[in-house]
Design an enzyme around this catalytic site. Structure first.
Site, mmCIF file in Angstrom:
data_model
loop_
_atom_site.group_PDB
_atom_site.id
_atom_site.type_symbol
_atom_site.label_atom_id
_atom_site.label_comp_id
_atom_site.label_asym_id
_atom_site.label_seq_id
_atom_site.Cartn_x
_atom_site.Cartn_y
_atom_site.Cartn_z
ATOM 1 N N ASP A 140 -10.709 5.056 -0.744
ATOM 2 C CA ASP A 140 -10.029 4.727 -1.650
ATOM 3 C C ASP A 140 -10.333 5.393 -3.218
ATOM 4 O O ASP A 140 -9.426 5.903 -3.798
ATOM 5 C CB ASP A 140 -9.958 3.196 -1.911
ATOM 6 N N ASP A 190 -7.085 -2.346 13.964
ATOM 7 C CA ASP A 190 -8.040 -1.517 14.273
ATOM 8 C C ASP A 190 -8.808 -2.061 15.794
ATOM 9 O O ASP A 190 -9.614 -1.147 16.294
ATOM 10 C CB ASP A 190 -9.045 -0.921 13.361
#
Length: 736
Positions: free
Chosen positions: A447, A141
């Site tokens: 998550d 990223d």
């Protein structure tokens, strides 16, 4: 014909179930008497209660009730704990195993050392799994040329490392872990030769940052998409047969622009889902943090024992493995091993509908992340509205097989251009990505939220923990990172709890009520900062002014408070000891429970409410994984490193000062005033417990002289705050 032998078995912890249910019953009964004791104060006017202000009594009553509710939700984890055993030797032949994509995530080469990331990549490439069915993707990223060049170096070393692991059946397949071990192998000559190659590899990777000039002008938040299938060097003399035995390795850096939200890790996962869909399209995905290397090469086969079980496979979304850490000291002062979570709570969830999706170390079905849109006979145009305009990706949805373009590692310009299109920052706009497809973008706890919605739709999960950790990562070893991480987690969890995804109202849901209780506990447990702050201040301020808030020692109701205290302590002690803990770990966990409740849970909850009303945008900072020798030495010596923000230190120091003053005044009153000790004993005891639990803070304020001590300026400011806010204002306020 005999039934085939099972691939796994489940063991129910019957003795733990009986003990926990009996404890819950007795504890609830005791709390009922406590509620009666508190409630009768408001309905009687006798000599005992006359003159006692209503406000502190009311605050304490509400705090005790809130803490009890959070505790009661927590008991759902103990309703039916189970453990599992797998038999990977019973799996079908390799040609019948499903293909596997491995997703590894990194974001910042300064906070996540490139060498550490490459060790994770190499360990994943060396998994004991058919090489032609294994594909490893690294999501960068940060868009760093350092990481990309590190990948190229890792590929070169993999041509030596992976054949070595297969030839000698090496069990530690992370190079750094293997060469750091003191085990003497029979093939010592080959090992030493390869170790020399590894040292050269380390030097080259470490030298990339200093020698490689990044002329792209990119930053971590503003860079184009870069995708590269890592190939062999045509000038390399390595046998082509050995190269052909390596898994596919792909570098992916999605496009990021300041004007477009990138949704942190959830956005990165969704980009990898799309890119891998047109390059390998494996039905099973393993997700790993960049520091969480594969410690057991058979972990993929262990997971397949569940994914290939016809009895549960159709509804099974993911197999979750525990997070274990290689850098935990014998005296784990920061509770970095997360014993309670991965040795107790997740086993309890496994006995219900399955554990929570835990960020790393899970094997998930690709189809489970595509929602209910991908069905036989689905309209391609309708799929484009949900998944975006890529024709190649729509084809991957309709046929679950490895794209032909990737079979012979053909990184054609067409395929790479399509992959870059899928990795663009605008691709998901106007689609269901992040809303109903892939990992959900609503919270930084992506998550937890994604796992919750999957289980609400009827998907299940399983948890597998064994004596040999399947994955090993780097645990937090300093207070600053611990509290920063805790604030981020608290913010994400509370954000879900106060949204439409609240576990108690989200629906329709196919989740059991007990599973909802567990998810509800995880969403709202950071709110325990409210009762903890009350217990750390209200009894102490009333102790200073001589206001009793608890029954006298001679009163029969004092037995109820004693029982609740002993009951909670006994439960914690029992669970610590049966899961491998010790008396020292019991103390550390209690201390961290207090510290995090007072600081990171407070700030995380506040942050969640601010985001909810639109006054703050979500943010994310990767946990620092660079080892600082100074900090590591303090951690290994069992000393807290107080080099952190004043925002974290000031509340802790303030409460220690308040409890010290209240305890000393309380002792003086007990000596000078008749019967005062009998009336104020419980409040004295609470102040004493606060001081004992927070002894490291006292040590950091007064006794220590090293760099990790608490700065004198923090102590002085906190003392002034205690005097002005608590002693002068607070004590007057509580008189009402």
């Amino acid at each position: 014909m005999e039934d085939p032998k099972p691939l796994h078995v489940c063991h129910v912890h019957k003795s733990s179930i009986i003990i926990s249910r009996l404890h819950t019953f007795l504890h609830v009964l005791a709390v009922a008497f406590l509620v009666y004791f508190r409630a009768r104060f408001f309905f009687q006017n006798d000599v005992e209660t006359r003159g006692i202000p209503t406000l502190p009594w009311l605050i304490l009553s509400v705090s005790e009730l809130l803490l009890f509710i959070i505790w009661l939700l927590d008991q759902a984890f103990r309703w039916r704990p189970v453990s599992r055993t797998v038999f990977p030797e019973r799996l079908p032949e390799d040609d019948k195993l499903p293909a596997l994509d491995v997703f590894i995530f990194t974001a910042d080469p300064d906070r996540e050392p490139t060498l550490q990331v490459m060790n994770t990549v190499l360990s994943a490439m060396a998994l004991d799994y058919p090489h032609d069915k294994l594909h490893v993707y690294l999501s960068d990223d940060g868009g760093s040329a350092v990481t990309l060049n590190g990948m190229r170096e890792a590929w070169r070393f993999a041509k030596l490392w992976i054949p070595f692991c297969r030839r000698f059946e090496i069990q530690k397949r992370c190079p750094e872990a293997y060469f750091s071990s003191l085990v003497d192998d029979e093939f010592l000559a080959e090992k030493e030769k390869l170790k020399e190659k590894y040292q050269l590899f380390k030097e080259r990777v470490k030298g990339i940052k200093g020698s490689f000039a990044d002329t792209s002008g990119s930053t971590g938040k503003d860079h184009p998409a870069v995708i590269e299938v890592i190939h062999e060097d045509p000038n390399d003399n390595t046998e082509q047969e050995e190269v052909a035995m390596l898994p596919q390795l792909v570098y992916v850096s999605r496009e990021k622009r300041p004007s477009h939200p990138h949704h942190f890790k959830g956005g990165a996962i969704n980009v990898l889902l799309r890119v891998s869909g047109v390059m390998s399209n494996s039905p099973i995905i393993l997700a790993l943090d960049c520091d969480m290397y594969c410690n057991d090469p058979t972990s993929a086969r262990q997971a397949m024992c569940f994914h290939l079980d016809p009895k549960i496979s159709s509804s099974l979304a993911f197999v979750q493995f525990p997070q274990r850490f290689h850098n935990i000291a014998s005296n784990d002062i920061y509770d970095s091993q997360l014993r309670s979570t991965f040795s107790l709570m997740w086993q309890g969830l496994d006995g219900l509908d399955g554990p929570v999706l835990s960020g790393t170390g899970f094997f998930i079905k690709r189809v489970s992340l595509y929602g209910s849109f991908v069905q036989e006979g689905a309209d391609p145009m309708e799929l484009k509205r949900h998944f975006g305009p890529s024709n190649e990706f729509i084809k991957s949805l309709l046929q679950y097989k490895k794209p032909s373009a990737a079979n012979d590692r053909d990184s054609s310009d067409t395929l790479l251009q399509e992959a870059k299109f899928l990795a663009s920052c605008t691709y998901g706009s106007g689609t269901k990505w992040g809303e109903e497809v892939g990992f959900l973008h609503y919270s930084v706890a992506e998550d937890y939220l994604t796992g919750f919605t999957l289980q609400s739709k009827g998907w299940t999960s399983v948890y597998l923990s064994s004596s040999k950790p399947q994955f090993l990562g780097s645990g937090v070893t300093n207070l600053n990172d611990l509290l920063t991480q805790g604030t981020r987690w608290s913010s994400g969890l509370v954000e879900v709890g106060i949204s439409k995804f609240c576990p108690f109202v989200y629906g329709p849901s196919k989740m059991s009520f007990l599973e909802r209780m567990c998810y509800g506990n995880l969403s709202f447990f950071p709110l325990r900062f409210l009762p903890l702050w009350c217990f750390a201040t209200v009894p102490q301020l009333c102790l200073l002014t001589g206001i009793p808030l608890y029954p006298e020692v001679s009163n029969s109701f004092s037995i109820i408070f004693l029982f609740i205290f002993v009951s909670s302590l006994a439960q914690h002690s029992y669970e610590a000891f049966i899961t491998g803990g010790s008396f020292r770990s019991l103390i550390n966990e209690t201390r961290l429970w207090m510290i995090k409740s007072i600081t990171s849970h407070l700030y995380g909850s506040f942050d969640a409410f601010m985001k909810r009303i639109g006054m703050r945008e979500a943010s994310f900072l990767p946990t620092n994984k660079v080892d600082d020798d100074d900090r590591v030495k303090l951690y290994e010596n069992g000393l807290y490193d107080f080099r952190t923000s004043a925002v974290f230190l000031a509340p802790l120091v303030t409460l220690v000062i308040l409890n010290t003053v209240s305890f000393l005044v309380g002792i003086a009153r007990a000596v000078l005033v008749a019967r005062d000790l009998d009336k104020m004993f419980v409040q004295l005891f609470i102040s004493l417990c606060m001081l004992v639990i927070n002894y490291p803070i006292i040590e950091g304020m007064v006794l220590r002289k090293d760099k990790g001590r608490i700065p004198a300026s923090i102590t002085v400011l906190s003392a002034m705050f205690s005097i002005i806010v608590f002693l002068l204002v607070g004590s007057r306020f509580l008189m009402y």
